[in-house]
Design a protein around this motif. Structure first.
Motif, PDB file in Angstrom:
ATOM      1  N   ARG A  47       0.953  -1.146   0.022  1.00 48.16           N
ATOM      2  CA  ARG A  47       0.191   0.030  -0.133  1.00 48.16           C
ATOM      3  C   ARG A  47       0.987   1.348   0.201  1.00 48.16           C
ATOM      4  O   ARG A  47       0.711   2.135  -0.873  1.00 48.16           O
ATOM      5  CB  ARG A  47      -0.931   0.316   1.230  1.00 48.16           C
ATOM      6  N   LEU A  48       1.952   1.320   0.613  1.00 43.47           N
ATOM      7  CA  LEU A  48       2.671   2.480   0.695  1.00 43.47           C
ATOM      8  C   LEU A  48       3.437   2.482  -0.546  1.00 43.47           C
ATOM      9  O   LEU A  48       3.758   3.801  -1.058  1.00 43.47           O
ATOM     10  CB  LEU A  48       3.838   2.306   1.990  1.00 43.47           C
ATOM     11  N   MET A  50       2.117   1.807  -3.415  1.00 47.69           N
ATOM     12  CA  MET A  50       1.087   2.250  -4.203  1.00 47.69           C
ATOM     13  C   MET A  50       0.619   3.677  -3.845  1.00 47.69           C
ATOM     14  O   MET A  50       0.406   4.607  -4.717  1.00 47.69           O
ATOM     15  CB  MET A  50      -0.170   1.558  -4.173  1.00 47.69           C
ATOM     16  N   THR A  51       0.842   4.275  -2.747  1.00 46.58           N
ATOM     17  CA  THR A  51       0.666   5.623  -2.423  1.00 46.58           C
ATOM     18  C   THR A  51       1.883   6.468  -2.945  1.00 46.58           C
ATOM     19  O   THR A  51       1.238   7.513  -3.397  1.00 46.58           O
ATOM     20  CB  THR A  51       0.702   5.720  -0.904  1.00 46.58           C
ATOM     21  N   LYS A  52       2.831   5.791  -2.689  1.00 49.10           N
ATOM     22  CA  LYS A  52       3.894   6.577  -3.520  1.00 49.10           C
ATOM     23  C   LYS A  52       3.767   6.967  -5.121  1.00 49.10           C
ATOM     24  O   LYS A  52       4.206   7.913  -5.478  1.00 49.10           O
ATOM     25  CB  LYS A  52       5.509   6.139  -3.048  1.00 49.10           C
ATOM     26  N   GLN A  53       3.472   6.001  -5.558  1.00 50.13           N
ATOM     27  CA  GLN A  53       3.037   6.099  -7.192  1.00 50.13           C
ATOM     28  C   GLN A  53       1.875   6.687  -7.402  1.00 50.13           C
ATOM     29  O   GLN A  53       1.394   6.758  -8.592  1.00 50.13           O
ATOM     30  CB  GLN A  53       3.008   4.603  -7.819  1.00 50.13           C
ATOM     31  N   GLY A  54       0.977   7.157  -6.372  1.00 51.58           N
ATOM     32  CA  GLY A  54      -0.093   8.041  -6.424  1.00 51.58           C
ATOM     33  C   GLY A  54      -1.558   7.039  -7.026  1.00 51.58           C
ATOM     34  O   GLY A  54      -2.353   7.580  -7.653  1.00 51.58           O
ATOM     35  N   ARG A  55      -1.313   5.698  -6.707  1.00 51.32           N
ATOM     36  CA  ARG A  55      -2.193   4.855  -6.974  1.00 51.32           C
ATOM     37  C   ARG A  55      -3.069   4.494  -5.627  1.00 51.32           C
ATOM     38  O   ARG A  55      -4.063   3.659  -6.084  1.00 51.32           O
ATOM     39  CB  ARG A  55      -1.747   3.540  -7.736  1.00 51.32           C
ATOM     40  N   TYR A  62       2.626   4.107   8.713  1.00 46.65           N
ATOM     41  CA  TYR A  62       4.132   3.528   8.540  1.00 46.65           C
ATOM     42  C   TYR A  62       4.675   4.539   7.425  1.00 46.65           C
ATOM     43  O   TYR A  62       3.817   5.010   6.726  1.00 46.65           O
ATOM     44  CB  TYR A  62       4.123   2.161   8.116  1.00 46.65           C
ATOM     45  N   LYS A  63       6.134   4.241   7.501  1.00 39.75           N
ATOM     46  CA  LYS A  63       6.865   4.889   6.363  1.00 39.75           C
ATOM     47  C   LYS A  63       7.332   3.844   5.492  1.00 39.75           C
ATOM     48  O   LYS A  63       7.610   2.864   5.882  1.00 39.75           O
ATOM     49  CB  LYS A  63       7.854   5.684   6.807  1.00 39.75           C
ATOM     50  N   LEU A  64       7.320   4.297   4.163  1.00 38.80           N
ATOM     51  CA  LEU A  64       7.785   2.964   3.184  1.00 38.80           C
ATOM     52  C   LEU A  64       9.161   2.588   3.727  1.00 38.80           C
ATOM     53  O   LEU A  64       9.424   1.480   3.485  1.00 38.80           O
ATOM     54  CB  LEU A  64       7.923   3.367   1.763  1.00 38.80           C
ATOM     55  N   LEU A  68      10.104  -1.132   4.528  1.00 38.00           N
ATOM     56  CA  LEU A  68      11.109  -1.935   3.618  1.00 38.00           C
ATOM     57  C   LEU A  68      12.107  -2.559   4.646  1.00 38.00           C
ATOM     58  O   LEU A  68      12.533  -3.741   4.572  1.00 38.00           O
ATOM     59  CB  LEU A  68      11.867  -1.058   2.720  1.00 38.00           C
ATOM     60  N   ALA A  69      12.755  -1.879   5.343  1.00 33.78           N
ATOM     61  CA  ALA A  69      13.615  -2.295   6.568  1.00 33.78           C
ATOM     62  C   ALA A  69      13.143  -3.411   7.204  1.00 33.78           C
ATOM     63  O   ALA A  69      13.949  -4.361   7.538  1.00 33.78           O
ATOM     64  CB  ALA A  69      14.141  -1.100   7.424  1.00 33.78           C
ATOM     65  N   GLU A  70      11.950  -3.203   7.759  1.00 32.84           N
ATOM     66  CA  GLU A  70      11.210  -4.267   8.645  1.00 32.84           C
ATOM     67  C   GLU A  70      11.246  -5.582   7.843  1.00 32.84           C
ATOM     68  O   GLU A  70      11.349  -6.591   8.503  1.00 32.84           O
ATOM     69  CB  GLU A  70       9.759  -3.695   9.136  1.00 32.84           C
ATOM     70  N   ASN A  71      10.630  -5.489   6.654  1.00 29.89           N
ATOM     71  CA  ASN A  71      10.519  -6.679   5.840  1.00 29.89           C
ATOM     72  C   ASN A  71      12.078  -7.545   5.676  1.00 29.89           C
ATOM     73  O   ASN A  71      12.191  -8.714   5.828  1.00 29.89           O
ATOM     74  CB  ASN A  71       9.884  -6.471   4.457  1.00 29.89           C
ATOM     75  N   ILE A  72      12.873  -6.632   5.490  1.00 29.73           N
ATOM     76  CA  ILE A  72      14.356  -7.502   5.516  1.00 29.73           C
ATOM     77  C   ILE A  72      14.685  -7.872   6.931  1.00 29.73           C
ATOM     78  O   ILE A  72      15.218  -9.079   6.670  1.00 29.73           O
ATOM     79  CB  ILE A  72      15.424  -6.265   4.991  1.00 29.73           C
ATOM     80  N   TRP A  73      14.393  -7.140   8.041  1.00 28.80           N
ATOM     81  CA  TRP A  73      14.453  -7.786   9.081  1.00 28.80           C
ATOM     82  C   TRP A  73      13.848  -9.171   9.394  1.00 28.80           C
ATOM     83  O   TRP A  73      14.304 -10.183   9.898  1.00 28.80           O
ATOM     84  CB  TRP A  73      14.071  -6.732  10.312  1.00 28.80           C
ATOM     85  N   TRP A  74      12.505  -9.059   9.081  1.00 21.00           N
ATOM     86  CA  TRP A  74      11.803 -10.530   8.882  1.00 21.00           C
ATOM     87  C   TRP A  74      12.486 -11.433   8.286  1.00 21.00           C
ATOM     88  O   TRP A  74      12.393 -12.710   8.911  1.00 21.00           O
ATOM     89  CB  TRP A  74      10.297 -10.318   8.761  1.00 21.00           C
ATOM     90  N   LEU A  75      12.761 -11.139   7.184  1.00 23.74           N
ATOM     91  CA  LEU A  75      13.546 -12.338   6.344  1.00 23.74           C
ATOM     92  C   LEU A  75      14.999 -12.886   7.127  1.00 23.74           C
ATOM     93  O   LEU A  75      15.553 -14.018   7.105  1.00 23.74           O
ATOM     94  CB  LEU A  75      13.725 -11.996   4.887  1.00 23.74           C
TER      95      LEU A  75
END
Length: 105
Positions: A47-48, A50-55, A62-64, A68-75
């Protein structure tokens, strides 16, 4: 590449969350629950983006960059729980792709 210090800090953060899980729920999350948390965060990141792309409209707190960093942390946390050496696997993956694509170092 991921530094040993960065990986250790990721592990320390995950351990702190494990302690909270045990404190509040009497047991730590399963690997499947960790994966569910990652997929939830990927949804927020979608969603973030898509928001950045104006969609899409911005409805998340949250901030994009954070997601992104949190998802890397989860991996990284999942690799650790699955006894996967993510540094070695990234090296192997990159070498294979570089060879496949003719990328010279």
């Amino acid at each position: 590449m991921l530094t040993d210090d960065l990986l250790k800090r990721c592990q320390d953060v995950r351990q702190a969350y494990r302690e909270l899980e045990i404190k509040h729920h009497q047991k730590e999350w399963t690997i499947e629950e960790d994966l569910l948390a990652l997929t939830n965060d990927i949804g927020h990141m979608n969603r973030l983006v898509m928001t950045k792309q104006g969609r899409y409209y911005d409805e998340t707190p949250y901030k994009l960059e954070h997601k992104l960093a949190e998802n890397i942390w989860w991996l990284i946390a999942l690799a650790d729980r699955l006894d996967i050496d993510i540094q070695q696997e990234m090296e192997t993956f990159l070498v294979q792709k570089e060879e496949l694509l003719g990328i010279k170092k």
